[in-house]
Design a protein around this motif. Structure first.
Motif, PDB file in Angstrom:
ATOM      1  N   LEU A 169       7.304  16.786  24.981  1.00  0.00           N
ATOM      2  CA  LEU A 169       7.681  16.258  23.667  1.00  0.00           C
ATOM      3  C   LEU A 169       9.010  16.855  23.207  1.00  0.00           C
ATOM      4  O   LEU A 169       9.862  16.151  22.651  1.00  0.00           O
ATOM      5  N   ALA A 224      11.768  15.227  25.179  1.00  0.00           N
ATOM      6  CA  ALA A 224      12.028  13.881  24.661  1.00  0.00           C
ATOM      7  C   ALA A 224      12.908  13.950  23.417  1.00  0.00           C
ATOM      8  O   ALA A 224      13.840  13.150  23.243  1.00  0.00           O
ATOM      9  N   ARG A 225      12.631  14.910  22.547  1.00  0.00           N
ATOM     10  CA  ARG A 225      13.454  15.084  21.338  1.00  0.00           C
ATOM     11  C   ARG A 225      14.876  15.507  21.701  1.00  0.00           C
ATOM     12  O   ARG A 225      15.840  15.099  21.042  1.00  0.00           O
ATOM     13  N   LEU A 229      16.758  12.363  22.685  1.00  0.00           N
ATOM     14  CA  LEU A 229      17.128  11.603  21.487  1.00  0.00           C
ATOM     15  C   LEU A 229      18.274  12.277  20.738  1.00  0.00           C
ATOM     16  O   LEU A 229      19.163  11.610  20.202  1.00  0.00           O
ATOM     17  N   GLN A 280      14.305   9.061  15.546  1.00  0.00           N
ATOM     18  CA  GLN A 280      13.286  10.105  15.559  1.00  0.00           C
ATOM     19  C   GLN A 280      12.162   9.704  16.499  1.00  0.00           C
ATOM     20  O   GLN A 280      11.790   8.530  16.579  1.00  0.00           O
ATOM     21  N   LEU A 281      11.629  10.682  17.198  1.00  0.00           N
ATOM     22  CA  LEU A 281      10.583  10.423  18.182  1.00  0.00           C
ATOM     23  C   LEU A 281       9.302   9.928  17.517  1.00  0.00           C
ATOM     24  O   LEU A 281       8.817  10.536  16.561  1.00  0.00           O
ATOM     25  N   SER A 282       8.778   8.808  18.016  1.00  0.00           N
ATOM     26  CA  SER A 282       7.474   8.312  17.575  1.00  0.00           C
ATOM     27  C   SER A 282       6.383   8.764  18.535  1.00  0.00           C
ATOM     28  O   SER A 282       5.378   9.337  18.133  1.00  0.00           O
ATOM     29  N   ARG A 283       6.601   8.514  19.820  1.00  0.00           N
ATOM     30  CA  ARG A 283       5.637   8.958  20.828  1.00  0.00           C
ATOM     31  C   ARG A 283       6.266   8.873  22.210  1.00  0.00           C
ATOM     32  O   ARG A 283       7.254   8.161  22.418  1.00  0.00           O
ATOM     33  N   VAL A 284       5.697   9.608  23.143  1.00  0.00           N
ATOM     34  CA  VAL A 284       6.081   9.513  24.552  1.00  0.00           C
ATOM     35  C   VAL A 284       5.076   8.609  25.252  1.00  0.00           C
ATOM     36  O   VAL A 284       3.866   8.835  25.174  1.00  0.00           O
ATOM     37  N   LEU A 335      10.029   6.803  26.057  1.00  0.00           N
ATOM     38  CA  LEU A 335       9.532   7.147  24.724  1.00  0.00           C
ATOM     39  C   LEU A 335       9.856   6.060  23.712  1.00  0.00           C
ATOM     40  O   LEU A 335      10.761   5.244  23.912  1.00  0.00           O
ATOM     41  N   ASP A 336       9.111   6.060  22.623  1.00  0.00           N
ATOM     42  CA  ASP A 336       9.369   5.176  21.483  1.00  0.00           C
ATOM     43  C   ASP A 336      10.020   5.999  20.382  1.00  0.00           C
ATOM     44  O   ASP A 336       9.617   7.138  20.121  1.00  0.00           O
ATOM     45  N   ALA A 337      11.010   5.399  19.710  1.00  0.00           N
ATOM     46  CA  ALA A 337      11.693   6.094  18.620  1.00  0.00           C
ATOM     47  C   ALA A 337      12.093   5.098  17.551  1.00  0.00           C
ATOM     48  O   ALA A 337      12.278   3.908  17.818  1.00  0.00           O
TER      49      ALA A 337
END
Length: 271
Positions: free
Chosen positions: A58, A61-62, A65, A77-81, A101-103
């Motif tokens: 996580l 992933a951030r 981004l 901003q990170l929503s989920r991986v 990932l979703d952002a």
């Protein structure tokens, strides 16, 4: 005594080559981000309620981004991986993570994007990370070659850095916190997210040396004073310091973070 096998080493080498070629064909067919299942040196990991995404992934992933936002001027901003592919040869501790990932960008309301980012660990037990790629899925841009990271950092300045350099405001705490969480989590992988979150890792002051380029400078060194309540519970020093350097390698487009936790001196507490 059992009979000695002739040519066993050659057989093993041939088997390894066959597995390597099979892996290369899968990467060529699907691309590393979309490989299904696992093969030699590559493992697909789906993140869901049954198998939550690891805390370190996580953070990576951030970081991806963050690289994208710095270069594009956005605030995703990170929503989920969704998933990640771990590339790590057998017997090796560090690896490369290919993360899907979703952002969301709050400036665009509820608009959501799927991103792909690659983050590579360049050392074990220390913050030396390289982000070669951060893109919206469908974009075919790739890294432009191999980047060699200088893992050295400057000494803590003799002159108080919180007086010498510009202070970072609390409104920019989000990515400074990311740097600190990465520095702590990569040093001690046994710590869980709750042990380096806002309730246990308190950022006190941040000074930024960017050679006068401003807050969004791609190349900068940060001097951080913080309190580690998690470590203090076991009788260790509460007040601590860290140095983190971020850099965009213009020749390859890679983005790196290098950091170190600094053992504080008693006189530093007056800063």
């Amino acid at each position: 005594m059992p009979p000695k096998l002739i040519g066993g080493g050659s057989y093993r080498r041939d088997a390894c080559l066959r597995r390597k070629r099979a892996c290369e064909k899968l990467v060529e067919k699907y691309g590393v981000f979309d490989i299904k299942g696992s093969t030699v040196g590559l493992g697909e990991n789906i993140c869901d309620e049954r198998f939550p995404c690891p805390d370190l992934v996580l953070l990576y992933a951030r970081m991806g981004l963050h690289r994208y936002n710095l270069l594009q001027g956005t605030k995703f901003q990170l929503s989920r991986v969704e998933k990640y592919i771990l590339s790590k040869p057998p017997g090796v501790v560090i690896g490369s993570y290919y993360i899907t990932l979703d952002a969301m960008d709050p400036a665009n309301g509820s608009s959501s994007q799927i991103f792909q980012t690659e983050v590579s660990e360049e050392a074990c037990g220390r913050l030396i990370l390289l982000c070669n790629l951060a893109r919206i899925r469908g974009d075919k841009s790739n890294g432009r070659g191999v980047t060699r990271i200088n893992g050295s950092l400057p000494e803590w300045p003799a002159e108080n850095p919180f007086e010498k350099y510009n202070l970072v405001e609390e409104s920019d705490d989000d990515w400074i916190r990311l740097y600190m969480e990465l520095a702590v989590a990569t040093k001690d992988r046994s710590r869980e997210a709750k042990d380096y979150g806002p309730s246990t890792l308190e950022i006190v002051k941040v000074a930024m040396d960017a050679n006068g380029e401003g807050l969004n400078a791609l190349n900068a060194t940060f001097y951080v004073r913080y309190k580690d309540l998690y470590e203090a519970q076991s009788g260790k020093v509460l007040d601590r310091f860290a140095i983190v350097r971020r850099r965009l390698h213009e020749d390859t487009g890679s983005f790196s973070l290098v950091g170190s936790l600094v053992t504080p001196n008693p006189e530093d507490f007056q800063m």
